[in-house]
Design an enzyme around this catalytic site. Structure first.
Site, PDB file in Angstrom:
ATOM      1  N   ARG A 174      -1.214  -0.161  26.075  1.00 34.22           N
ATOM      2  CA  ARG A 174      -1.753   0.767  27.074  1.00 34.22           C
ATOM      3  C   ARG A 174      -1.730   2.222  26.605  1.00 34.22           C
ATOM      4  NH1 ARG A 174      -2.910  -3.543  27.835  1.00 34.22           N
ATOM      5  NH2 ARG A 174      -2.731  -4.856  29.686  1.00 34.22           N
ATOM      6  N   SER A 224      -3.148  -3.802  37.770  1.00 35.69           N
ATOM      7  CA  SER A 224      -1.698  -3.846  37.587  1.00 35.69           C
ATOM      8  C   SER A 224      -1.127  -2.441  37.790  1.00 35.69           C
ATOM      9  CB  SER A 224      -1.348  -4.346  36.178  1.00 35.69           C
ATOM     10  OG  SER A 224      -1.801  -5.673  36.004  1.00 35.69           O
ATOM     11  N   GLU A 294       1.496   2.263  35.622  1.00 31.99           N
ATOM     12  CA  GLU A 294       0.323   2.185  34.746  1.00 31.99           C
ATOM     13  C   GLU A 294      -0.808   3.007  35.343  1.00 31.99           C
ATOM     14  OE1 GLU A 294      -2.595  -1.382  33.289  1.00 31.99           O
ATOM     15  OE2 GLU A 294      -0.466  -1.612  32.876  1.00 31.99           O
TER      16      GLU A 294
END
Length: 301
Positions: A174, A224, A294
């Site tokens: 990420r 998410s 996130e």
């Protein structure tokens, strides 16, 4: 000229909105008004807008489909640059796919399938754009962008346009050099492998069914909500902390998948933040693991 007029002179009046509600531009369906919302049609326009903002000391933020974003209820003071439908060309050249940053991953994966190219099936259900996917090295079901990326063309803050090879992108979980250095992805080249259209289509359908079965797609969310801690799954940690279905106002930990915070309808950014903070606190109290969001947060809350 004032800032609005200057933005209109760059991108055209039809592509510049003032006081635009960001709830209409995020998959969370949450967010107050941005001072200015611009949808440029090319690399030169993006470079000009960034130069203008930097010269005038005006904050700016680049979005795609708004699929990993929480915007504050009071909105965003500055310029939102949306690289999306006005920059979404997809061009298949042999095993390579040349993609502008605003193209949806779902459209790109469909084009790959149509061309008989395999390797991008994992991304077919991710609701973001190519630019956002490169920026955060998006992944799902064992695949991630770094497996298929050949290079990316980016705009650096100083105004220079560069093409970076995949091994220069510092792609990790990420993250990438794009997010670390605040570059803007303009386009990218993906390299895939020849395969059977029928098998590619079947794999995409299989992954679609998994998403429908396991994810709360009927509600607004940013996917998410928390990064996966090393050695753990965020959703399992949240469930083990007794937080399945936990609510703050109309923001809720999904009962279907605890890794998702959902907007049950009319949730505010403040409610989402309060819920996330409480999830982090209780998970750490229960397991000793501190979750890291996130979701990107911008604007005034």
């Amino acid at each position: 000229m004032n800032l609005y007029e200057e933005l209109c002179s760059i991108s055209g009046k039809e592509n510049v909105l003032a006081d635009e509600q960001m709830s209409g531009h995020t998959t969370f369906r949450i967010g107050g008004p941005a001072d200015y919302f611009v949808t440029p049609s090319g690399t030169d326009e993006i470079a000009e807008i960034v130069r203008l903002c930097r010269d005038e000391d005006v904050p700016y933020y680049v979005i795609g489909n708004g699929s990993n974003l929480l915007v504050g209820d009071k909105g965003y003071r500055g310029v939102i640059i949306q690289i999306y439908k006005n920059m979404n060309r997809i061009d298949v050249q042999g095993r390579e796919i040349h993609v502008q940053a605003g193209a949806l991953l779902s459209r790109t994966a469909a084009a790959a399938c149509e061309a008989g190219l395999t390797g991008m099936e994992f991304a077919s259900g991710i609701p973001g754009t190519l630019g956002g996917a490169v920026r955060m090295n998006a992944g799902a079901y064992g695949g991630e962008m770094k497996q298929i990326l050949k290079n990316a063309t980016v705009l650096i803050p100083a105004g220079e346009i560069r093409t970076l090879a995949a091994d220069e992108m510092k792609l990790g979980y990420r993250t990438s050099i794009v997010s670390k250095m605040d570059y803007i992805v303009l386009e990218a080249v993906l390299v895939l492998t020849p395969g059977s259209r029928e098998e590619i289509r079947a794999r995409m359908e299989e992954l679609k069914e998994k998403r429908v079965e396991k994810q709360p797609l009927e509600y607004g969310s940013a996917g998410s909500t928390f990064k996966r801690p090393e050695g753990y799954f965020a959703g399992k940690l949240i469930e083990d902390a007794g937080l399945r279905g936990f609510r703050v106002g109309n923001a809720q930990v999904s009962e279907k998948h605890c890794g998702f915070v959902i907007n049950r309808g009319g949730a505010t950014a403040r409610e989402v933040l309060e819920l996330m903070d409480e999830v982090v606190r209780r998970v750490e109290e229960n397991s000793g693991v501190r979750l890291e969001p996130e979701v990107k947060k911008i604007g005034e809350f």
